[in-house]
Write a protein that holds these residues in place. Sequence first.
Motif, PDB file in Angstrom:
ATOM      1  N   SER A 268       1.035  -1.215  -0.308  1.00  0.00           N
ATOM      2  CA  SER A 268      -0.576  -0.172  -0.016  1.00  0.00           C
ATOM      3  C   SER A 268       0.376   0.901   0.006  1.00  0.00           C
ATOM      4  O   SER A 268       0.469   1.773  -1.130  1.00  0.00           O
TER       5      SER A 268
ATOM      6  N   ALA B 173       3.915   1.132  -1.267  1.00  0.00           N
ATOM      7  CA  ALA B 173       4.610   1.753  -2.591  1.00  0.00           C
ATOM      8  C   ALA B 173       3.504   1.818  -3.240  1.00  0.00           C
ATOM      9  O   ALA B 173       4.001   3.191  -4.266  1.00  0.00           O
ATOM     10  N   ARG B 174       2.377   1.438  -3.150  1.00  0.00           N
ATOM     11  CA  ARG B 174       1.087   2.053  -4.244  1.00  0.00           C
ATOM     12  C   ARG B 174       1.361   3.651  -4.431  1.00  0.00           C
ATOM     13  O   ARG B 174       1.186   4.534  -4.938  1.00  0.00           O
TER      14      ARG B 174
ATOM     15  N   LEU C 123       4.078   5.813  -5.649  1.00  0.00           N
ATOM     16  CA  LEU C 123       4.004   5.577  -6.756  1.00  0.00           C
ATOM     17  C   LEU C 123       3.024   6.676  -8.082  1.00  0.00           C
ATOM     18  O   LEU C 123       4.028   6.851  -8.909  1.00  0.00           O
ATOM     19  N   LEU C 124       1.970   6.631  -6.863  1.00  0.00           N
ATOM     20  CA  LEU C 124       0.713   7.316  -7.340  1.00  0.00           C
ATOM     21  C   LEU C 124       1.247   8.875  -7.780  1.00  0.00           C
ATOM     22  O   LEU C 124       1.545  10.086  -8.129  1.00  0.00           O
TER      23      LEU C 124
ATOM     24  N   GLY D 196       4.328   9.411  -7.743  1.00  0.00           N
ATOM     25  CA  GLY D 196       5.396   8.683  -9.231  1.00  0.00           C
ATOM     26  C   GLY D 196       6.953   8.800  -8.966  1.00  0.00           C
ATOM     27  O   GLY D 196       8.043   8.428  -9.375  1.00  0.00           O
ATOM     28  N   SER D 197       7.545   8.415  -7.280  1.00  0.00           N
ATOM     29  CA  SER D 197       8.825   7.776  -7.183  1.00  0.00           C
ATOM     30  C   SER D 197       8.063   6.245  -6.895  1.00  0.00           C
ATOM     31  O   SER D 197       7.270   5.754  -6.249  1.00  0.00           O
ATOM     32  N   THR D 198       9.194   4.918  -6.703  1.00  0.00           N
ATOM     33  CA  THR D 198       9.132   3.774  -6.406  1.00  0.00           C
ATOM     34  C   THR D 198      10.387   3.430  -5.473  1.00  0.00           C
ATOM     35  O   THR D 198      10.837   2.270  -4.872  1.00  0.00           O
ATOM     36  N   SER D 199      11.376   4.921  -5.577  1.00  0.00           N
ATOM     37  CA  SER D 199      13.018   4.685  -4.797  1.00  0.00           C
ATOM     38  C   SER D 199      12.774   3.530  -2.987  1.00  0.00           C
ATOM     39  O   SER D 199      13.691   3.735  -2.954  1.00  0.00           O
TER      40      SER D 199
ATOM     41  N   LEU E  58      10.652   1.838  -1.700  1.00  0.00           N
ATOM     42  CA  LEU E  58      10.278   0.338  -1.788  1.00  0.00           C
ATOM     43  C   LEU E  58      11.537  -0.397  -1.916  1.00  0.00           C
ATOM     44  O   LEU E  58      12.427  -1.153  -2.026  1.00  0.00           O
ATOM     45  N   THR E  59      12.620   0.409  -3.916  1.00  0.00           N
ATOM     46  CA  THR E  59      13.405  -0.827  -3.935  1.00  0.00           C
ATOM     47  C   THR E  59      14.713  -0.181  -2.760  1.00  0.00           C
ATOM     48  O   THR E  59      15.146  -1.527  -3.246  1.00  0.00           O
TER      49      THR E  59
END
Lengths: 300, 300
Positions: free
Chosen positions: B234, B236-237, B240-241, B243-246, B248-249
Amino acid sequence: MLRAAQAGGRVAFGYNRSLSAVDAARSDGFDADGDLVSVLQRAADVDALIVVAVPMPAVSDVLAAVAEHAPMCALTDVVSVKAPVADLVRSHGLDARYVGGHPMAGTAESGWAASDATLFDGATWVVSVDDGRDSGVWRRVARLALDCGATVVPAESAEHDDAAARISHLPHVLAETLAMAGARGGALALRLAAGSFRDGTRVAGTAPRLVDAMCEANATSLLRVLDEALETLSDARDALLEGSTSALTDRGFEAHQQYLARGGGNITGITPGAPRWLEELRDAGRTGAVLTELPARTET
Amino acid sequence: MLRAAQAGGRVAFGYNRSLSAVDAARSDGFDADGDLVSVLQRAADVDALIVVAVPMPAVSDVLAAVAEHAPMCALTDVVSVKAPVADLVRSHGLDARYVGGHPMAGTAESGWAASDATLFDGATWVVSVDDGRDSGVWRRVARLALDCGATVVPAESAEHDDAAARISHLPHVLAETLAMAGARGGALALRLAAGSFRDGTRVAGTAPRLVDAMCEANATSLLRVLDEALETLSDARDALLEGSTSALTDRGFEAHQQYLARGGGNITGITPGAPRWLEELRDAGRTGAVLTELPARTET
């Protein structure tokens, strides 16, 4: 790309903004240049097929240069997301001569030294079949893919992006999540980890910025797929609270069987440019079929 | 278990409720019997170590028979979840002579024909170090594991179950979820699937009822770990909304590095029965260390 195209029997020349990459390519006997404007003017002179092979954040600047110096050239790209590139192409007024592409191959390496003439051998190479594509350009892009040793999967940009979110980007997100869950169990949990954890976390070893680039570029599709996955997991949680995981495991097993049994014949008898060719290629791609050769040319 | 124990140099005899399995074992020269009461009486006569090796739903009935016919025998089990078995053991009044075990090895096969004397070679075998365990029984259970070719990981039942949820049961749940997400993309998505999807879904090919048995028996721990994973996803979602997944990664990559670097020396110098031996073994297990031999006996 330059190396693979030349290995595929093509007259190919390339631009790279890195002068050291250009020097390395030249010293290997390739036709490379660090001057974008002169490369684009040369492309315009010989009516080349331009292949945009830069990361998503750099695409718009390259397209601006193409629009200025080689607007009539056939144009494709190898970016891992298709609808956002198609949108940029449209915004730069290059839509009429553009057919997007995505070769599903690559390594974590970069630079000229990592280039590999056999990189695309046996790979699948998505070639876009969005409404309005030009059949002559489509043929040239498909021919490039085939010359590089790949097979062609025709797909609409939006369907490609949805598929990529499902089979490429969600796997990364779940692997990162699983790696975190394991590490939170400390050294004891990591000591007990066996094959299921090893395989489920493998791609969490990918450089974070590479994963970000893939996922963020495909944010719209990934968000939708991630919401689906959250719903699946929430349902599984609620069912487990009631004592059963069988709804999840039955559906997951069945889905995995579909994956193992995935088909994919060869697409034959569809001629780019013939009536309804784009719809027919889309339908064929949706069955998992691929194109391994181009039918004889019936138009120019 | 019978085959592995005998290969490990033990005098071993077994009960199975399946008479065809008993016949098959006998014709291979093993000492097997289909009469539970007589096997338990024989175990009581020779002061055997009883190994309960039945699926979780059958454990309680077997324990009831043990309590009636061999209540003074040393007792262990090889069930994949430890706290629920310990609870059942306690409810049958067998706590004083019980030390739980979980050999982390197995195949999807069952029946005598699938038995394998080398199944536990090099495996990790969790042996419980809950408060109140008897050091003499503990030694016998650890000796059995070592004789079968495994190394011993000392862990509290609750910590074992938490670890198993993280590194064994959550991987299955996520694999099922990923398989469903891929199949929902149809033949096109499955055609484009490559290594990340293949590895991320591999264990979704496990028979659904086997996965159910593992997950449902460990429901309490798995629910907690699943809630954590839902929160990770959630977050991460939401990121991402934006604009970023960093986030999480970066965390996922770091966690995966911890897994790749997971240590685990050998546990030495802790003697079962010495003061604080259970705490010391627990602490050692939490560092990822394993026991590959038993220290000399200092008590009976």
